[in-house]
Design an enzyme around this catalytic site. Structure first.
Site, short mmCIF file in Angstrom:
data_model
loop_
_atom_site.label_atom_id
_atom_site.label_comp_id
_atom_site.label_asym_id
_atom_site.label_seq_id
_atom_site.Cartn_x
_atom_site.Cartn_y
_atom_site.Cartn_z
N ARG A 157 78.23 69.46 -24.11
CA ARG A 157 77.28 68.56 -23.98
C ARG A 157 75.81 69.17 -23.32
O ARG A 157 76.02 70.26 -22.58
CB ARG A 157 77.64 67.65 -22.74
CG ARG A 157 78.46 66.48 -23.29
CD ARG A 157 78.23 65.59 -24.56
NE ARG A 157 78.88 64.59 -24.83
CZ ARG A 157 79.88 64.52 -25.79
NH1 ARG A 157 79.83 65.80 -26.55
NH2 ARG A 157 80.71 63.77 -26.07
N GLU A 182 69.26 63.39 -27.41
CA GLU A 182 69.55 63.40 -28.93
C GLU A 182 69.46 61.99 -29.40
O GLU A 182 69.94 60.75 -28.92
CB GLU A 182 71.02 63.87 -28.93
CG GLU A 182 71.48 65.11 -28.69
CD GLU A 182 72.91 65.50 -28.76
OE1 GLU A 182 73.65 64.77 -29.23
OE2 GLU A 182 73.03 66.77 -28.46
N HIS A 207 74.72 68.35 -33.47
CA HIS A 207 75.91 67.86 -32.62
C HIS A 207 77.04 67.87 -33.67
O HIS A 207 77.26 66.70 -34.03
CB HIS A 207 75.45 66.48 -32.01
CG HIS A 207 76.51 66.25 -30.92
ND1 HIS A 207 76.14 65.66 -29.79
CD2 HIS A 207 77.84 66.35 -30.90
CE1 HIS A 207 77.39 65.76 -29.05
NE2 HIS A 207 78.29 65.85 -29.68
#
Length: 321
Positions: free
Chosen positions: A240, A269, A292
């Protein structure tokens, strides 16, 4: 699923990320009620969420207090992800909402992406490819490093970290790990040495992050931690974005306090157009950023969706028998 039986009920079920929930899996929810699949903005969701009993999602929209306060009829919030930092779990529980996630289901996919980033970074693969696309053949500019005989430091030794350790062992690496909640038997099984965070930072050639996002883990890698790393260290983050202080990371890259970084996650994001790390990556060959993709394989998506749909059905089954 065939062994589960339900009385006749009718619920409103919303699937916010239909691209991650194959239709064949979602059909298993038809016996619970009406299933709608559609992408909504945060504002659009807040206007309609009150009518839904079940919501299936992934990362994207954050289910914070403001959103959850609009969810007057919500009984189950299911996310086909390992991490749940996009959901205020405690507040959801206080409102009687069951939160379902898929811990460890994407461990193989995430661990494989981690090693894809490690190899891409230390062998300078993206920049070599950019060069050859321009019909340039400058081999000497892309001299890389080998993993064999190097030390990898794994921060967070759960299912993903353990899988990364198994791959590292196959590459002939020595393994250090730091995790306050570690299963010592798992570490012993692959020959990982359990150390303090400082010892890991000081002695690792590659450091990879697999800790959960939590208030105590926010910015766990910042200026102080970068100062303890070797200037030949490579840092990988497929966990993360909140784990790394991005200003400190940019400083470490610019001043060559570490050799390079590959990240699959960012604090914001999707990032805005003026993101400093992306701007830096455009003109420097020691930072790789992917959007991601850690758990984004067909297999992991299918398995995670299958898992949470099964758990949703089991939740209601247990309350109707």
């Amino acid at each position: 699923f065939k062994n589960l039986h339900y009385p006749i009920i009718s619920m409103n079920i919303l699937v916010l990320t239909p691209e991650y929930y194959p239709e064949g899996i979602l059909s298993e929810l038809n016996q619970l009620g009406t299933v709608e699949s559609k992408k909504l903005s945060r504002e659009e969701l807040m206007e309609v969420i009150e009518k839904y009993d079940v919501v299936l999602t992934r990362i994207g929209i954050g289910f914070d207090k403001e959103v959850l306060d609009k969810a007057g009829n919500l009984k189950v919030l299911a996310t086909a992800t390992t991490g749940t930092d996009h959901i205020d779990i405690e507040y959801a529980k206080s409102k009687g909402i069951e939160v379902i996630s898929a811990p460890g289901v994407n461990a193989v996919a995430t661990a494989e992406h981690t090693f894809g980033l490690i190899l891409s970074l230390i062998r300078k693969i993206p920049w070599g490819f950019d060069s050859i696309k321009n019909f340039e053949f400058r081999r000497s500019e892309f001299l890389g490093n080998e993993l064999n005989g190097k030390t990898i430091g794994i921060i967070g030794f759960g299912k993903i970290g353990n899988q990364v350790g198994r791959y590292a062992k196959a590459f002939g690496m020595d393994i250090l790990t730091y995790d306050p909640y570690i299963n010592k038997n798992l570490a012993d099984e692959i020959g990982a040495k359990i150390v303090s965070l400082d010892e890991l930072l000081e002695n690792s050639d590659v450091i990879t992050l697999h800790a959960f996002a939590s208030p105590e883990n926010e910015n766990m890698i910042s200026y102080e931690q970068f100062s303890k790393m070797k200037n030949t260290t490579f840092l990988i983050n497929v966990a993360r974005g909140s784990l790394v202080d991005e200003d400190a990371l940019l400083d470490a890259l610019k001043n060559r306090k570490i050799q390079g970084t590959a990240i699959d996650v960012m604090k914001e994001e999707p990032p805005t157009e003026n993101n400093k790390l992306i701007e830096y990556a455009r003109s420097n060959n020691n930072l790789i950023i992917t959007p991601h993709l850690g758990g984004s394989t067909e297999e992991a998506v299918y398995n995670a969706a299958t898992y949470v749909v099964k758990k949703v059905k089991e939740f209601f089954s247990s309350r109707m028998q």
